[in-house]
Design a protein around this motif. Structure first.
Motif, short mmCIF file in Angstrom:
data_model
loop_
_atom_site.label_atom_id
_atom_site.label_comp_id
_atom_site.label_asym_id
_atom_site.label_seq_id
_atom_site.Cartn_x
_atom_site.Cartn_y
_atom_site.Cartn_z
N SER A 50 0.82 -1.23 0.00
CA SER A 50 0.00 0.00 0.00
C SER A 50 0.85 1.27 0.00
CB SER A 50 -0.91 0.00 1.23
OG SER A 50 -0.15 0.15 2.42
N MET A 51 2.16 1.11 0.08
CA MET A 51 3.07 2.26 0.12
C MET A 51 3.71 2.45 -1.25
SD MET A 51 2.68 2.81 3.40
CE MET A 51 3.93 3.99 3.86
N HIS A 52 3.59 3.65 -1.78
CA HIS A 52 4.17 3.96 -3.08
C HIS A 52 5.53 4.60 -2.88
CE1 HIS A 52 0.30 3.16 -5.04
NE2 HIS A 52 -0.25 3.83 -4.03
N VAL A 53 6.59 3.91 -3.26
CA VAL A 53 7.95 4.45 -3.14
C VAL A 53 8.30 5.13 -4.46
CG1 VAL A 53 10.37 3.94 -2.71
CG2 VAL A 53 8.59 2.61 -1.55
N ILE A 54 8.57 6.42 -4.39
CA ILE A 54 8.87 7.21 -5.58
C ILE A 54 10.24 7.85 -5.42
CG2 ILE A 54 8.15 9.18 -7.00
CD1 ILE A 54 5.29 8.68 -6.09
N THR A 55 11.12 7.57 -6.35
CA THR A 55 12.44 8.19 -6.36
C THR A 55 12.39 9.44 -7.24
OG1 THR A 55 13.49 6.04 -6.08
CG2 THR A 55 14.89 7.85 -6.84
N LEU A 56 12.80 10.56 -6.71
CA LEU A 56 12.67 11.84 -7.42
C LEU A 56 13.88 12.06 -8.32
CD1 LEU A 56 11.37 14.10 -4.50
CD2 LEU A 56 10.05 12.72 -6.13
N ILE A 76 6.20 7.24 -0.07
CA ILE A 76 7.54 7.34 0.50
C ILE A 76 8.47 7.86 -0.59
CG2 ILE A 76 9.48 6.12 1.54
CD1 ILE A 76 7.46 3.96 2.43
N ILE A 77 9.18 8.93 -0.28
CA ILE A 77 10.16 9.44 -1.23
C ILE A 77 11.45 8.65 -1.05
CG2 ILE A 77 11.43 11.46 -2.04
CD1 ILE A 77 8.32 11.51 -2.39
#
Length: 323
Positions: A50-56, A76-77
């Motif tokens: 359920s956690m979306h990990v997004i790398t910027l 989560i970044i």
């Protein structure tokens, strides 16, 4: 309160056990492991799915994160974030989580735009620093300014109700609580870390003073000593100004002989009532505990000066005089 989460993906039981023992606010694990982890401790358990990990890595990643946050999704970044994109997200949401695997990264994240992120997520790459990250981010409260004050009077003042604050922490030499008749002038009252031939040390205890006195709490709040109760958080202050949080285990209020101690800083005088006993100590300018029974006019001790004006423990702007 700053949140520290641990993400065990892929799942590692030993890592999760260490995280729970370290005092994290929650763990993130694969959904199939949630029930087992939830049985280990009363702690928040979140499904990794359920956690979306997004790398910027580019602007579109930031835009995606902002859009998901607006929808109420958990984001989560990922590691490698930079300050400016996080500032942009904080301007749009109060629920920003970022990965941080060192104490330096965690402190940086919690300091962005002064208010900081909602929480940091430590991954397996940060497992060796996890305990330090939790201790530094959840217990440390930064530093405050302590100044030398000159004792102007020490005299017996009869009997009164005094409060012993027993904490869940073992305090060290040089540590104590800030207590005073006025919230604008508080004395560093030392923990009972010292042994003598009659009484053993009680390093978890601060014999803090009379029931009516103010004491400093975390997050720039105060309370009367009489109002402290089990489970409350108090501010522990070291002689160098560094501060941390301790939880109250119990408070003991008893009638004891008291001393009135007055001190002065730049023409401003403050006062505190402390129990008349050898085990009660204030702190000198070198960080040494000095017993109140040996305290005399002209001695220099550590205090905190501030601006008077509190309402239910919160700072307010008001013309007020406290004696």
């Amino acid at each position: 309160m700053k949140k520290v989460l641990f993400a065990s993906v892929p799942f590692n039981k030993d890592h999760v056990t260490l995280a729970l023992e370290s005092g994290v606010d929650g763990v993130i694990v694969p959904e199939k492991e949630m029930a087992g982890v939830a049985s280990l401790s009363r702690c928040t358990v979140l499904a990794a799915e359920s956690m979306h990990v997004i790398t910027l890595t580019e602007k579109s990643d930031e835009e995606e994160a902002a859009e998901r946050l607006k929808k109420g999704e958990q984001v989560i970044i990922g590691h490698g974030w930079e300050i400016i994109p996080i500032e942009n997200l904080l301007a749009q949401s109060d629920n920003v989580l970022v990965e941080a695997n060192t104490t330096e990264e965690a402190h940086l994240a919690f300091g962005i735009l002064e208010r900081g992120v909602e929480g940091v997520v430590v991954t397996a790459n940060g497992i060796t620093e996890l305990k330090q990250i939790v201790a530094q981010c959840k217990l440390s409260m930064g530093t405050i300014d302590l100044v030398p004050a000159t004792v102007t009077e020490v005299r017996s003042s009869g009997l009164g109700h005094r409060v012993c604050v027993d904490t869940l922490s073992v305090l060290k030499r040089g540590q104590g609580m800030l207590v005073g008749n006025s919230s604008a002038f508080t004395f560093l009252v030392h923990a009972e870390t010292e042994n003598n031939e009659y009484v053993a040390a009680r390093p978890f205890r601060v014999n803090a003073g009379a029931v009516h006195a103010y004491t400093q709490l975390p997050h720039d709040k105060t309370t009367y000593l009489e109002e402290l109760a089990s489970g409350d958080e108090v501010l522990i202050v070291n002689h160098d100004g560094s501060t941390s949080i301790a939880v109250v285990g119990r408070c003991k209020t008893e009638i004891r002989p008291m001393l009135l101690i007055k001190a002065e800083v730049n023409g401003v005088e403050g006062a505190v009532f402390l129990q008349n006993a050898e085990t009660i100590r204030v702190v000198d300018t070198k960080g040494n505990p000095i017993s109140v029974v040996n305290l005399k006019k002209g001695d220099e001790i550590l205090v905190r000066t501030d601006v008077a004006g509190r309402h239910f423990g919160m700072r307010i702007k008001e013309e007020i005089k406290e004696g």
